[in-house]
Motif scaffolding. Structure first.
Motif, PDB file in Angstrom:
ATOM      1  N   CYS A 123       0.839  -1.198   0.000  1.00 28.66           N
ATOM      2  CA  CYS A 123       0.000   0.000   0.000  1.00 28.66           C
ATOM      3  C   CYS A 123       0.878   1.254   0.000  1.00 28.66           C
ATOM      4  N   ILE A 124       0.436   2.257  -0.732  1.00 26.02           N
ATOM      5  CA  ILE A 124       1.138   3.530  -0.777  1.00 26.02           C
ATOM      6  C   ILE A 124       0.656   4.393   0.386  1.00 26.02           C
ATOM      7  N   GLU A 125       1.595   5.050   1.051  1.00 31.11           N
ATOM      8  CA  GLU A 125       1.255   5.924   2.170  1.00 31.11           C
ATOM      9  C   GLU A 125       1.011   7.335   1.636  1.00 31.11           C
ATOM     10  N   TYR A 126      -0.219   7.783   1.763  1.00 29.31           N
ATOM     11  CA  TYR A 126      -0.614   9.054   1.160  1.00 29.31           C
ATOM     12  C   TYR A 126       0.233  10.211   1.661  1.00 29.31           C
ATOM     13  N   GLU A 127       0.473  10.263   2.973  1.00 34.18           N
ATOM     14  CA  GLU A 127       1.168  11.411   3.540  1.00 34.18           C
ATOM     15  C   GLU A 127       2.616  11.509   3.059  1.00 34.18           C
ATOM     16  N   LYS A 128       3.187  10.398   2.614  1.00 32.16           N
ATOM     17  CA  LYS A 128       4.570  10.399   2.128  1.00 32.16           C
ATOM     18  C   LYS A 128       4.653  10.614   0.618  1.00 32.16           C
ATOM     19  N   GLN A 129       3.700  10.054  -0.132  1.00 28.32           N
ATOM     20  CA  GLN A 129       3.757  10.107  -1.593  1.00 28.32           C
ATOM     21  C   GLN A 129       2.354  10.318  -2.184  1.00 28.32           C
ATOM     22  N   PRO A 130       1.778  11.516  -2.011  1.00 29.09           N
ATOM     23  CA  PRO A 130       0.398  11.733  -2.473  1.00 29.09           C
ATOM     24  C   PRO A 130       0.209  11.531  -3.975  1.00 29.09           C
ATOM     25  N   GLU A 131       1.180  11.941  -4.788  1.00 27.15           N
ATOM     26  CA  GLU A 131       1.025  11.781  -6.243  1.00 27.15           C
ATOM     27  C   GLU A 131       1.091  10.313  -6.644  1.00 27.15           C
ATOM     28  N   LEU A 132       2.001   9.544  -6.019  1.00 26.78           N
ATOM     29  CA  LEU A 132       2.083   8.114  -6.301  1.00 26.78           C
ATOM     30  C   LEU A 132       0.822   7.405  -5.802  1.00 26.78           C
ATOM     31  N   PHE A 133       0.294   7.841  -4.671  1.00 24.17           N
ATOM     32  CA  PHE A 133      -0.963   7.294  -4.157  1.00 24.17           C
ATOM     33  C   PHE A 133      -2.060   7.464  -5.206  1.00 24.17           C
ATOM     34  N   SER A 134      -2.178   8.677  -5.745  1.00 24.69           N
ATOM     35  CA  SER A 134      -3.214   8.959  -6.735  1.00 24.69           C
ATOM     36  C   SER A 134      -3.039   8.101  -7.985  1.00 24.69           C
ATOM     37  N   GLU A 135      -1.809   7.979  -8.470  1.00 27.57           N
ATOM     38  CA  GLU A 135      -1.571   7.192  -9.683  1.00 27.57           C
ATOM     39  C   GLU A 135      -1.809   5.705  -9.442  1.00 27.57           C
ATOM     40  N   THR A 136      -1.396   5.209  -8.282  1.00 27.83           N
ATOM     41  CA  THR A 136      -1.637   3.806  -7.944  1.00 27.83           C
ATOM     42  C   THR A 136      -3.131   3.534  -7.815  1.00 27.83           C
ATOM     43  N   LEU A 137      -3.847   4.483  -7.213  1.00 29.06           N
ATOM     44  CA  LEU A 137      -5.297   4.360  -7.086  1.00 29.06           C
ATOM     45  C   LEU A 137      -5.953   4.365  -8.469  1.00 29.06           C
TER      46      LEU A 137
END
Length: 201
Positions: A123-137
């Motif tokens: 899982c991507i941690e939003y607070e650390k990598q918000p842009e990667l979180f969005s792309e992974t989502l």
């Protein structure tokens, strides 16, 4: 339009205590019943509750929402769901399961946790990598869309941000969930898929 299932419960008038791990336990029970992790659930929703350090007291009527793009998993297993959830917590019974429709929202509040999980399970941690979180989502929603409809949408735009009140929850194996006020810039198809997978208001 998107749709949620609402589990309407009743607890004894003098109250029933649900320990903090009730969410985890409920998730695992539903996962076993449906044989999938492609759903999200909310915490207890009611004005008639008292939160304490190690759990929550519930009184009389309360509800829990469930969102999934695979509606048939609920309808095909509805009798099993009634049977299991009626015996899950002493002093609580499931009155009924209702079905609620609403318009997809590009702004609002997450009431079930949103998560972004890569194919290797990380899982991507939003607070650390918000842009990667969005792309992974985005990729995750495309995979779910393909599983649901057998094709990808032509318009694959999707960008997700949590604008305020960020809260993190890690109570489920391999899933880090986030709550808060969100905003989405996306195609109609992926916006609806997001709102079908995660409960919002």
């Amino acid at each position: 339009m998107v749709h949620y299932f609402v589990f309407n419960f009743y607890a004894r008038e003098d109250g029933v205590f649900l320990p903090s791990f009730y969410y985890n336990e409920l998730f695992h029970v539903i996962r076993n019943l449906l044989s999938t992790e492609l759903f999200t659930i909310t915490h207890v929703r009611t004005k008639n509750k008292k939160e304490v350090e190690d759990g929550v007291w519930v009184f009389e009527n309360f509800r829990i929402y469930l969102a999934t793009p695979f509606v048939e998993l609920i309808t095909q297993n509805i009798l099993k769901i009634y049977e299991v959830l009626n015996s899950l917590f002493e002093g609580i019974y499931l009155k009924n399961i209702s079905y609620r429709k609403m318009e997809a929202k590009s702004k609002g509040i997450l009431i079930s946790g949103a998560y972004a999980q890569k194919k290797d399970g990380i899982c991507i941690e939003y607070e650390k990598q918000p842009e990667l979180f969005s792309e992974t989502l985005r990729k995750q929603l495309l995979d779910i869309y393909y599983s649901r409809f057998g094709k990808h949408p032509e318009d694959q735009r999707f960008f997700f941000i949590i604008t305020e009140n960020l809260k993190r929850q890690h109570v489920i194996d391999n899933r880090v969930e986030y709550f808060g006020r969100f905003e989405i810039f996306a195609s109609k198809e992926l916006l609806e898929m997001f709102c079908q997978m995660f409960c919002v208001k």
